[in-house]
Write a protein that holds these residues in place. Sequence first.
Motif, short mmCIF file in Angstrom:
data_model
loop_
_atom_site.label_atom_id
_atom_site.label_comp_id
_atom_site.label_asym_id
_atom_site.label_seq_id
_atom_site.Cartn_x
_atom_site.Cartn_y
_atom_site.Cartn_z
N SER A 11 0.62 -1.38 0.03
CA SER A 11 -0.05 -0.15 -0.08
C SER A 11 0.99 1.25 0.01
O SER A 11 1.97 1.14 0.35
CB SER A 11 -0.84 0.06 1.20
OG SER A 11 -0.24 -0.39 2.53
N CYS A 12 0.40 2.36 -0.47
CA CYS A 12 1.18 3.78 -0.38
C CYS A 12 0.40 4.88 0.19
O CYS A 12 -1.02 4.84 0.23
CB CYS A 12 1.33 4.01 -1.89
SG CYS A 12 2.32 2.86 -2.89
N GLU A 13 0.98 5.71 0.72
CA GLU A 13 0.52 6.72 1.42
C GLU A 13 0.99 8.00 0.68
O GLU A 13 1.92 8.44 0.11
CB GLU A 13 1.13 6.82 2.95
CG GLU A 13 0.46 7.76 3.68
CD GLU A 13 1.03 7.74 5.14
OE1 GLU A 13 0.96 6.61 5.79
OE2 GLU A 13 1.57 8.74 5.94
N GLN A 30 0.04 8.62 -8.72
CA GLN A 30 -0.74 7.58 -8.44
C GLN A 30 -0.78 6.65 -9.69
O GLN A 30 -0.89 5.39 -9.46
CB GLN A 30 -2.14 8.04 -8.04
CG GLN A 30 -3.15 6.92 -7.61
CD GLN A 30 -4.03 6.60 -9.12
OE1 GLN A 30 -4.32 7.71 -9.87
NE2 GLN A 30 -4.07 5.37 -9.54
N SER A 34 0.29 2.84 -9.81
CA SER A 34 -0.75 1.76 -10.12
C SER A 34 -0.43 0.98 -11.34
O SER A 34 -0.44 -0.32 -11.44
CB SER A 34 -2.04 2.24 -10.51
OG SER A 34 -2.73 2.83 -9.33
N TYR A 42 -4.39 3.10 -1.24
CA TYR A 42 -3.59 4.46 -1.07
C TYR A 42 -4.49 4.87 -0.21
O TYR A 42 -5.58 5.02 0.31
CB TYR A 42 -3.73 5.34 -2.24
CG TYR A 42 -3.00 4.95 -3.45
CD1 TYR A 42 -1.77 5.07 -3.64
CD2 TYR A 42 -3.89 4.08 -4.50
CE1 TYR A 42 -1.33 4.61 -4.90
CE2 TYR A 42 -3.42 3.66 -5.67
CZ TYR A 42 -2.07 4.05 -5.88
OH TYR A 42 -1.35 3.55 -7.05
N THR A 265 5.15 7.52 0.31
CA THR A 265 5.66 7.99 -0.90
C THR A 265 6.06 9.62 -0.97
O THR A 265 6.85 9.77 -1.72
CB THR A 265 4.67 7.70 -1.93
OG1 THR A 265 3.57 8.62 -1.76
CG2 THR A 265 4.05 6.36 -1.95
#
Length: 281
Positions: A11-13, A30, A34, A42, A265
């Motif tokens: 997952s990414c922040e 994003q 992706s 996210y 990120t």
Amino acid sequence: MMTSNKKAVLSCEFFPPRTEAGVEKLLTTQQTLSETFQPAYYSVTFGAGGTTRDSTLEIVKLLTEKNIEVAPHISCIGSSKQQLSELLETYKSLGVTRLVTLRGDIPKTGELTRELSYANELVSFIRETTGEHFTLEVAAYPEYHPESLSPQSDFEHFKNKVAAGADSAITQYFYNIDAYLHFIDNCQKNNITIPVVPGVMPITNFASLTRFSDVCGAEIPRWIRKQLEAYADDADSLQAFGLDVVSNLCNQLLEQGVPGLHFYTLNQANATTAIWKNLSL
Ligand code: FAD
């Protein structure tokens, strides 16, 4: 020791940008993330004391419109129960099913609404008002939260969040893998079985990393700090070294069977995609 798990959830922040140009950049980031590795979701941060309530919501809306799974961060410091209830209803109406549930950082200035004082109270409040609608992530601190009075009390407070109904946890970033493994050992000894996903901070800039780490209580080990200092005037070498360090850390964590990796990120795609390309998934 953990059991091996080759299905780590990535997952990414993001944080909500202050400008239109920043929003455009976030959407491009994003898109790149992706296309590269399809993160499971996210998350979008919530400024200290609720200061980004509107901009967090704006980014959440933009991402949900693209049918992307989004986990807004929500913090209780600075928000009344009424405001939190309204926000939860808005998120439900947008189809959001996951939240990162926090007390939040205490802003340095200004009056604070404190109807709920700690994250475990927010978890309980969300469960009371919305049942099982949301999957609730909470924060975990393998190197201890900077305000904690003792390692024991900090872990007790983590246990309270799990007892209140947290489904999963994301850690503060760390570069000492032993701190994380010790935290997991503690969870096992205390029959805590929720996934505890390591938070991963790419290393791209020495000054900002040091500033961040001092505030949030993450240690930069001496051998890393010394090397980063030595590369102060050589951005390419610093980034290559940082990539190596963080990729190795992630691969060691994956070997230990971590349930996932959550990338901080900072709204940049390059560092995270470069690490991902080095992972032995
Ligand atoms: P808590 O779990 O409530 O703990 C806060 C402190 O209080 C700890 O020291 C704990 O030991 C202590 N404590 C807990 N319960 C009690 C009690 N009953 N009595 C006495 N002491 C107690 N900050 C933001 O502002 N916005 C964000 O979007 C954001 N996202 C984050 C995402 C992740 C994955 C992480 C790890 C952190 C994030 N933070 C964010 C930072 C976080 O808000 C701060 O670390 C904050 O100071 C603590 O939040 P918490 O939810 O961990 O609080």
